[in-house]
Design a protein around this motif. Sequence first.
Motif, PDB file in Angstrom:
ATOM      1  N   ARG A   1      12.157   8.009  -3.391  1.00 56.99           N
ATOM      2  CA  ARG A   1      11.598   9.471  -3.405  1.00 56.99           C
ATOM      3  C   ARG A   1      10.508   9.237  -4.348  1.00 56.99           C
ATOM      4  O   ARG A   1       9.071  10.109  -4.076  1.00 56.99           O
ATOM      5  N   ALA A   2      10.471   8.759  -5.247  1.00 54.80           N
ATOM      6  CA  ALA A   2       9.484   8.494  -6.687  1.00 54.80           C
ATOM      7  C   ALA A   2       8.278   7.626  -5.753  1.00 54.80           C
ATOM      8  O   ALA A   2       7.154   8.176  -5.949  1.00 54.80           O
ATOM      9  N   ARG A   3       8.580   6.702  -5.174  1.00 53.93           N
ATOM     10  CA  ARG A   3       7.612   5.934  -4.605  1.00 53.93           C
ATOM     11  C   ARG A   3       6.808   6.722  -3.468  1.00 53.93           C
ATOM     12  O   ARG A   3       5.549   6.685  -3.283  1.00 53.93           O
ATOM     13  N   GLY A   4       7.551   7.298  -2.673  1.00 52.75           N
ATOM     14  CA  GLY A   4       7.001   8.530  -1.649  1.00 52.75           C
ATOM     15  C   GLY A   4       6.070   9.393  -2.112  1.00 52.75           C
ATOM     16  O   GLY A   4       5.195   9.945  -1.627  1.00 52.75           O
ATOM     17  N   ARG A   5       6.218   9.898  -3.531  1.00 52.96           N
ATOM     18  CA  ARG A   5       5.176  10.533  -4.319  1.00 52.96           C
ATOM     19  C   ARG A   5       4.279  10.151  -5.179  1.00 52.96           C
ATOM     20  O   ARG A   5       3.452  10.737  -5.772  1.00 52.96           O
ATOM     21  N   GLY A   6       4.210   8.836  -4.865  1.00 52.49           N
ATOM     22  CA  GLY A   6       3.253   7.783  -5.702  1.00 52.49           C
ATOM     23  C   GLY A   6       3.553   7.908  -7.088  1.00 52.49           C
ATOM     24  O   GLY A   6       2.537   7.611  -7.808  1.00 52.49           O
ATOM     25  N   ILE A   7       4.885   7.846  -7.309  1.00 53.86           N
ATOM     26  CA  ILE A   7       5.049   7.906  -8.869  1.00 53.86           C
ATOM     27  C   ILE A   7       5.737   6.528  -9.126  1.00 53.86           C
ATOM     28  O   ILE A   7       7.006   6.141  -8.362  1.00 53.86           O
ATOM     29  N   GLY A   8       5.480   5.988 -10.019  1.00 55.28           N
ATOM     30  CA  GLY A   8       5.969   4.506 -10.434  1.00 55.28           C
ATOM     31  C   GLY A   8       6.983   4.242 -11.469  1.00 55.28           C
ATOM     32  O   GLY A   8       7.313   3.403 -12.125  1.00 55.28           O
ATOM     33  N   LEU A   9       7.505   5.476 -12.283  1.00 55.71           N
ATOM     34  CA  LEU A   9       8.329   5.476 -12.971  1.00 55.71           C
ATOM     35  C   LEU A   9       9.442   6.478 -13.144  1.00 55.71           C
ATOM     36  O   LEU A   9       9.376   7.715 -12.828  1.00 55.71           O
ATOM     37  N   LEU A  10      10.720   5.793 -13.012  1.00 51.96           N
ATOM     38  CA  LEU A  10      11.873   6.822 -13.403  1.00 51.96           C
ATOM     39  C   LEU A  10      12.305   6.595 -14.844  1.00 51.96           C
ATOM     40  O   LEU A  10      12.579   5.326 -15.261  1.00 51.96           O
ATOM     41  N   ARG A  11      12.670   7.612 -15.573  1.00 49.07           N
ATOM     42  CA  ARG A  11      13.353   7.526 -16.847  1.00 49.07           C
ATOM     43  C   ARG A  11      14.603   8.173 -16.831  1.00 49.07           C
ATOM     44  O   ARG A  11      14.888   9.352 -16.065  1.00 49.07           O
ATOM     45  N   VAL A  12      15.562   8.044 -17.855  1.00 47.85           N
ATOM     46  CA  VAL A  12      16.602   8.839 -17.747  1.00 47.85           C
ATOM     47  C   VAL A  12      17.168   8.563 -19.542  1.00 47.85           C
ATOM     48  O   VAL A  12      16.625   7.546 -20.196  1.00 47.85           O
ATOM     49  N   ASP A  13      17.904   9.510 -20.074  1.00 46.07           N
ATOM     50  CA  ASP A  13      18.299   9.353 -21.457  1.00 46.07           C
ATOM     51  C   ASP A  13      20.012   9.423 -21.236  1.00 46.07           C
ATOM     52  O   ASP A  13      20.422   9.986 -20.302  1.00 46.07           O
ATOM     53  N   CYS A  14      20.637   8.870 -21.932  1.00 44.99           N
ATOM     54  CA  CYS A  14      21.842   8.775 -21.939  1.00 44.99           C
ATOM     55  C   CYS A  14      22.754   8.761 -23.598  1.00 44.99           C
ATOM     56  O   CYS A  14      22.160   8.256 -24.308  1.00 44.99           O
ATOM     57  N   TYR A  15      24.077   8.852 -23.397  1.00 47.24           N
ATOM     58  CA  TYR A  15      24.856   8.692 -24.843  1.00 47.24           C
ATOM     59  C   TYR A  15      24.992   7.116 -24.879  1.00 47.24           C
ATOM     60  O   TYR A  15      24.936   6.190 -24.116  1.00 47.24           O
ATOM     61  N   ALA A  16      24.498   6.719 -26.250  1.00 47.11           N
ATOM     62  CA  ALA A  16      24.446   5.468 -26.366  1.00 47.11           C
ATOM     63  C   ALA A  16      25.645   4.980 -27.339  1.00 47.11           C
ATOM     64  O   ALA A  16      25.828   3.838 -27.802  1.00 47.11           O
TER      65      ALA A  16
END
Length: 183
Positions: free
Chosen positions: A128-143
């Motif tokens: 879906r990101a590539r389809g929108r021309g977006i090159g980055l997925l990010r996430v934050d999580c419990y470490a």
Amino acid sequence: MRIRTGGPGSDTVLLALLDGAVAWLAAQGRTDQWGPTPWSRRPGAAERAARVTAENLVLIAEPEPGAGTAPGPGPTGAPLGICVLADRAPDHLPPAGEPELFVRWLVTDPAHRGAGVGAALVSEARRRARGRGIGLLRVDCYAGGGGRLVAQYERLGFTRTAAFTEDRPTGPWPGQLLELRTG
């Protein structure tokens, strides 16, 4: 499994999966991440779930129609997982400096742990990101917890970028920001 687009009304799916994840973690004595209280019983949680599922891209993993689910305690045909994607990170995290999709929630049914549900949702988020021309997925999580969740995101292809600590009423909450290039 198949992945469909959710949206307004998907808040019940999000809360049910969060409740299942909290119960699973608590049964293992791992309450540092989210505590022992089901999400659906937390003040403001229903409103927050309704808001985030109405305002963001929602992906829901389900069994193929007629296929039921893999063996486990969940009902046949019940959602296997959910991924909620925002156009930017929450305000407490550093901005990406480029267009992104940010994983606000990625929750899978513990009964289907290891069945590739999270991987399928991340793969669809990348598509879906590539389809929108977006090159980055990010996430934050419990470490905390020995970094088990961070390691899970790394197995899904994410790389660590920045560690952080949030001050919460229960004490410091260690977090990790990760990213994944979509190309």
